[in-house]
Design a protein around this motif. Structure first.
Motif, PDB file in Angstrom:
ATOM      1  N   ILE A 224      11.642  -8.460   4.019  1.00  0.00           N
ATOM      2  CA  ILE A 224      11.857  -7.028   3.794  1.00  0.00           C
ATOM      3  C   ILE A 224      13.071  -6.550   4.587  1.00  0.00           C
ATOM      4  O   ILE A 224      13.920  -5.816   4.074  1.00  0.00           O
ATOM      5  N   GLU A 225      13.149  -6.980   5.829  1.00  0.00           N
ATOM      6  CA  GLU A 225      14.283  -6.582   6.675  1.00  0.00           C
ATOM      7  C   GLU A 225      15.599  -7.102   6.110  1.00  0.00           C
ATOM      8  O   GLU A 225      16.628  -6.425   6.183  1.00  0.00           O
ATOM      9  N   SER A 226      15.574  -8.290   5.501  1.00  0.00           N
ATOM     10  CA  SER A 226      16.797  -8.852   4.927  1.00  0.00           C
ATOM     11  C   SER A 226      17.269  -8.063   3.710  1.00  0.00           C
ATOM     12  O   SER A 226      18.444  -8.097   3.344  1.00  0.00           O
ATOM     13  N   LEU A 227      16.325  -7.331   3.069  1.00  0.00           N
ATOM     14  CA  LEU A 227      16.665  -6.509   1.913  1.00  0.00           C
ATOM     15  C   LEU A 227      17.066  -5.093   2.323  1.00  0.00           C
ATOM     16  O   LEU A 227      17.342  -4.253   1.462  1.00  0.00           O
ATOM     17  N   ASN A 228      17.049  -4.827   3.632  1.00  0.00           N
ATOM     18  CA  ASN A 228      17.360  -3.494   4.169  1.00  0.00           C
ATOM     19  C   ASN A 228      16.408  -2.429   3.638  1.00  0.00           C
ATOM     20  O   ASN A 228      16.806  -1.301   3.340  1.00  0.00           O
ATOM     21  N   LEU A 229      15.138  -2.812   3.547  1.00  0.00           N
ATOM     22  CA  LEU A 229      14.106  -1.865   3.151  1.00  0.00           C
ATOM     23  C   LEU A 229      13.383  -1.367   4.396  1.00  0.00           C
ATOM     24  O   LEU A 229      13.223  -2.103   5.366  1.00  0.00           O
ATOM     25  N   ASP A 230      12.955  -0.102   4.358  1.00  0.00           N
ATOM     26  CA  ASP A 230      12.187   0.435   5.486  1.00  0.00           C
ATOM     27  C   ASP A 230      10.811  -0.209   5.564  1.00  0.00           C
ATOM     28  O   ASP A 230      10.286  -0.488   6.636  1.00  0.00           O
ATOM     29  N   ALA A 231      10.207  -0.430   4.409  1.00  0.00           N
ATOM     30  CA  ALA A 231       8.857  -1.008   4.360  1.00  0.00           C
ATOM     31  C   ALA A 231       8.615  -1.546   2.965  1.00  0.00           C
ATOM     32  O   ALA A 231       9.316  -1.197   2.015  1.00  0.00           O
ATOM     33  N   GLY A 232       7.637  -2.413   2.856  1.00  0.00           N
ATOM     34  CA  GLY A 232       7.272  -2.954   1.557  1.00  0.00           C
ATOM     35  C   GLY A 232       6.046  -2.267   1.001  1.00  0.00           C
ATOM     36  O   GLY A 232       5.274  -1.656   1.730  1.00  0.00           O
ATOM     37  N   LYS A 233       5.883  -2.346  -0.289  1.00  0.00           N
ATOM     38  CA  LYS A 233       4.689  -1.834  -0.949  1.00  0.00           C
ATOM     39  C   LYS A 233       3.853  -3.016  -1.425  1.00  0.00           C
ATOM     40  O   LYS A 233       4.352  -4.120  -1.624  1.00  0.00           O
ATOM     41  N   ARG A 234       2.555  -2.756  -1.608  1.00  0.00           N
ATOM     42  CA  ARG A 234       1.663  -3.764  -2.153  1.00  0.00           C
ATOM     43  C   ARG A 234       0.828  -3.098  -3.245  1.00  0.00           C
ATOM     44  O   ARG A 234       0.710  -1.876  -3.292  1.00  0.00           O
ATOM     45  N   PHE A 235       0.266  -3.901  -4.134  1.00  0.00           N
ATOM     46  CA  PHE A 235      -0.645  -3.336  -5.123  1.00  0.00           C
ATOM     47  C   PHE A 235      -1.818  -4.280  -5.327  1.00  0.00           C
ATOM     48  O   PHE A 235      -1.754  -5.467  -4.977  1.00  0.00           O
ATOM     49  N   LYS A 236      -2.879  -3.710  -5.878  1.00  0.00           N
ATOM     50  CA  LYS A 236      -4.131  -4.437  -6.034  1.00  0.00           C
ATOM     51  C   LYS A 236      -4.442  -4.611  -7.513  1.00  0.00           C
ATOM     52  O   LYS A 236      -4.298  -3.682  -8.300  1.00  0.00           O
ATOM     53  N   THR A 237      -4.887  -5.812  -7.891  1.00  0.00           N
ATOM     54  CA  THR A 237      -5.290  -6.061  -9.274  1.00  0.00           C
ATOM     55  C   THR A 237      -6.752  -5.651  -9.465  1.00  0.00           C
ATOM     56  O   THR A 237      -7.490  -5.492  -8.491  1.00  0.00           O
ATOM     57  N   PRO A 238      -7.201  -5.486 -10.703  1.00  0.00           N
ATOM     58  CA  PRO A 238      -8.584  -5.065 -10.935  1.00  0.00           C
ATOM     59  C   PRO A 238      -9.632  -6.000 -10.326  1.00  0.00           C
ATOM     60  O   PRO A 238     -10.733  -5.557  -9.985  1.00  0.00           O
ATOM     61  N   ASP A 239      -9.302  -7.283 -10.201  1.00  0.00           N
ATOM     62  CA  ASP A 239     -10.284  -8.217  -9.639  1.00  0.00           C
ATOM     63  C   ASP A 239     -10.102  -8.432  -8.144  1.00  0.00           C
ATOM     64  O   ASP A 239     -10.691  -9.337  -7.552  1.00  0.00           O
ATOM     65  N   GLY A 240      -9.279  -7.595  -7.491  1.00  0.00           N
ATOM     66  CA  GLY A 240      -9.186  -7.625  -6.035  1.00  0.00           C
ATOM     67  C   GLY A 240      -8.021  -8.397  -5.460  1.00  0.00           C
ATOM     68  O   GLY A 240      -7.886  -8.467  -4.235  1.00  0.00           O
ATOM     69  N   GLY A 241      -7.154  -8.977  -6.280  1.00  0.00           N
ATOM     70  CA  GLY A 241      -5.978  -9.657  -5.759  1.00  0.00           C
ATOM     71  C   GLY A 241      -4.999  -8.668  -5.148  1.00  0.00           C
ATOM     72  O   GLY A 241      -4.873  -7.536  -5.619  1.00  0.00           O
ATOM     73  N   ILE A 242      -4.312  -9.092  -4.093  1.00  0.00           N
ATOM     74  CA  ILE A 242      -3.356  -8.229  -3.396  1.00  0.00           C
ATOM     75  C   ILE A 242      -1.986  -8.899  -3.408  1.00  0.00           C
ATOM     76  O   ILE A 242      -1.810  -9.968  -2.825  1.00  0.00           O
ATOM     77  N   ALA A 243      -1.024  -8.275  -4.063  1.00  0.00           N
ATOM     78  CA  ALA A 243       0.336  -8.815  -4.057  1.00  0.00           C
ATOM     79  C   ALA A 243       0.946  -8.635  -2.671  1.00  0.00           C
ATOM     80  O   ALA A 243       0.775  -7.594  -2.034  1.00  0.00           O
ATOM     81  N   ASP A 244       1.687  -9.637  -2.207  1.00  0.00           N
ATOM     82  CA  ASP A 244       2.279  -9.565  -0.872  1.00  0.00           C
ATOM     83  C   ASP A 244       3.368  -8.505  -0.780  1.00  0.00           C
ATOM     84  O   ASP A 244       3.535  -7.868   0.265  1.00  0.00           O
ATOM     85  N   LEU A 245       4.132  -8.320  -1.857  1.00  0.00           N
ATOM     86  CA  LEU A 245       5.233  -7.365  -1.807  1.00  0.00           C
ATOM     87  C   LEU A 245       5.607  -6.925  -3.216  1.00  0.00           C
ATOM     88  O   LEU A 245       5.704  -7.743  -4.134  1.00  0.00           O
ATOM     89  N   TYR A 246       5.817  -5.616  -3.360  1.00  0.00           N
ATOM     90  CA  TYR A 246       6.268  -5.016  -4.612  1.00  0.00           C
ATOM     91  C   TYR A 246       7.509  -4.203  -4.285  1.00  0.00           C
ATOM     92  O   TYR A 246       7.476  -3.319  -3.426  1.00  0.00           O
ATOM     93  N   VAL A 247       8.623  -4.516  -4.940  1.00  0.00           N
ATOM     94  CA  VAL A 247       9.895  -3.877  -4.637  1.00  0.00           C
ATOM     95  C   VAL A 247      10.476  -3.265  -5.900  1.00  0.00           C
ATOM     96  O   VAL A 247      10.581  -3.936  -6.931  1.00  0.00           O
ATOM     97  N   GLU A 248      10.851  -1.988  -5.811  1.00  0.00           N
ATOM     98  CA  GLU A 248      11.632  -1.343  -6.869  1.00  0.00           C
ATOM     99  C   GLU A 248      13.041  -1.160  -6.329  1.00  0.00           C
ATOM    100  O   GLU A 248      13.293  -0.294  -5.495  1.00  0.00           O
ATOM    101  N   GLY A 249      13.954  -2.015  -6.772  1.00  0.00           N
ATOM    102  CA  GLY A 249      15.310  -1.991  -6.247  1.00  0.00           C
ATOM    103  C   GLY A 249      16.343  -1.817  -7.338  1.00  0.00           C
ATOM    104  O   GLY A 249      16.011  -1.631  -8.523  1.00  0.00           O
TER     105      GLY A 249
END
Length: 341
Positions: A224-249
């Motif tokens: 995340i720091e290498s992308l010069n982002l302040d913070a990363g986002k995450r999202f959850k799938t209906p069955d409980g999976g958690i993505a490590d990072l979601y980026v809109e760039g």
């Protein structure tokens, strides 16, 4: 499913004294004043969980009696204080005993004895900033987790997955399930699914520990720091999976899954997770990225590229190398990434 409990335990001077007394090291409960305070039933149960006669302990005051009565072996406790998760443990034996509690900790001046006592089967000191919990989809930034909190099942699953906490008791259950299926297959018998799911572990602790995998979170933070982002986002799938990072760039939407190793098994896990997460992305994914601490083998990179997934690996402190999948393959497979069947 184990309950997950957030337990403030380091914020005040008294709490830190309690930490040093009964979490920093094990307490011998099998002789002296502590043994005398235990009922025969409580001592027997503790010895069954902790045959060495020593354990770490924590407790809660009478205003928490109702919820504390629901604690079961294997429930997960996150010990918090000063905006940090400082320890992760699994409940051993839970019981109510004011004399025992008072021999360990001075009663609270307002709420009384910490008589809802529980031992810990496992305990792992950690250093996880609250921000990593706040990044999870179901948690609120700025939540200071004041007071004892029992999480609902969904949030409990989310925090275990999101913080990469692998519990010892869950491993025990998985081993018992495997042994049951193996025995059935070897004997040529059929075993119903409900029987496998109902296996109960004996909580044999020898050599066991709770595992909190931090390498992946730190790898994502550096990326995340290498992308010069302040913070990363995450999202959850209906069955409980958690993505490590979601980026809109500027180059579109990227979903990133990180692994603590670059061996073939980690590459396969990452690929399957990315393909699982992509259809549930808040916005259609333009790029799926597998993130590793070192460069995977060429055959593993080819596997990722076959499904249009980029490989990014750490090339040095703060530096990452991207081995991108061919554009035509990525564009062709994007319609499958985003398809929810």
């Amino acid at each position: 499913m184990a309950q997950v409990v957030i337990q403030p335990s380091y914020g005040s001077t008294d709490a830190r004294k309690h930490w040093d007394r009964t979490l920093k090291a094990k307490i011998n409960f099998a002789d002296g004043e502590l043994q005398e305070a235990l009922t025969n039933e409580q001592l027997t149960a503790l010895m069954a969980m902790h045959p060495e006669g020593a354990a770490r302990f924590w407790g809660a005051t009478p205003n928490h009696d109702k919820r504390m009565s629901t604690l079961r072996p294997g429930d997960v406790i996150l010990f918090t204080g000063q905006k940090i998760v400082r320890g992760v443990g699994e409940v051993g034996h839970s019981f109510r005993n004011a004399p025992f509690a008072n021999a360990l900790w001075n009663p609270h001046p307002t709420n009384g004895s910490f008589h809802n006592v529980y031992s810990l089967l496992t305990f792992q000191p950690v250093h996880i900033p609250y921000e990593e919990i706040w990044d999870l989809p179901s948690f609120n930034p700025g939540d200071m987790f004041m007071g004892l909190r029992f999480l609902d099942e969904g949030k409990g699953e989310e925090i275990l997955a999101g913080l990469a906490i692998e519990t010892f008791v869950a491993g025990q259950l998985a081993n018992e399930q495997e042994q049951m299926v193996e025995a059935a297959l070897a004997g040529g018998t059929v075993i119903p699914a409900e029987a496998v799911n109902a296996v109960h572990t004996s909580y044999d602790k020898s050599g066991g520990t709770v595992l909190v995998h931090r390498a992946e979170a730190l790898l994502v933070k550096e990326y995340i720091e290498s992308l010069n982002l302040d913070a990363g986002k995450r999202f959850k799938t209906p069955d409980g999976g958690i993505a490590d990072l979601y980026v809109e760039g500027p180059e579109g939407v990227e979903i990133v899954e990180a692994k603590r190793g670059a061996d073939r098994q980690f590459v396969r896990q990452t690929l399957s997770q990315l393909l699982d997460y992509a259809p549930h992305s808040p916005k259609p994914a333009d790029r799926l990225t597998a993130l590793f601490p070192s460069q995977p083998a060429s055959s593993s990179i080819e596997l990722l590229h076959r499904y249009g997934v980029d490989c990014v690996y750490r090339a040095g402190s703060g530096a990452f190398t991207r081995l991108a999948a061919a554009d035509d393959i990525r564009f062709y497979l994007q319609q499958r990434w985003t398809a929810v069947t």
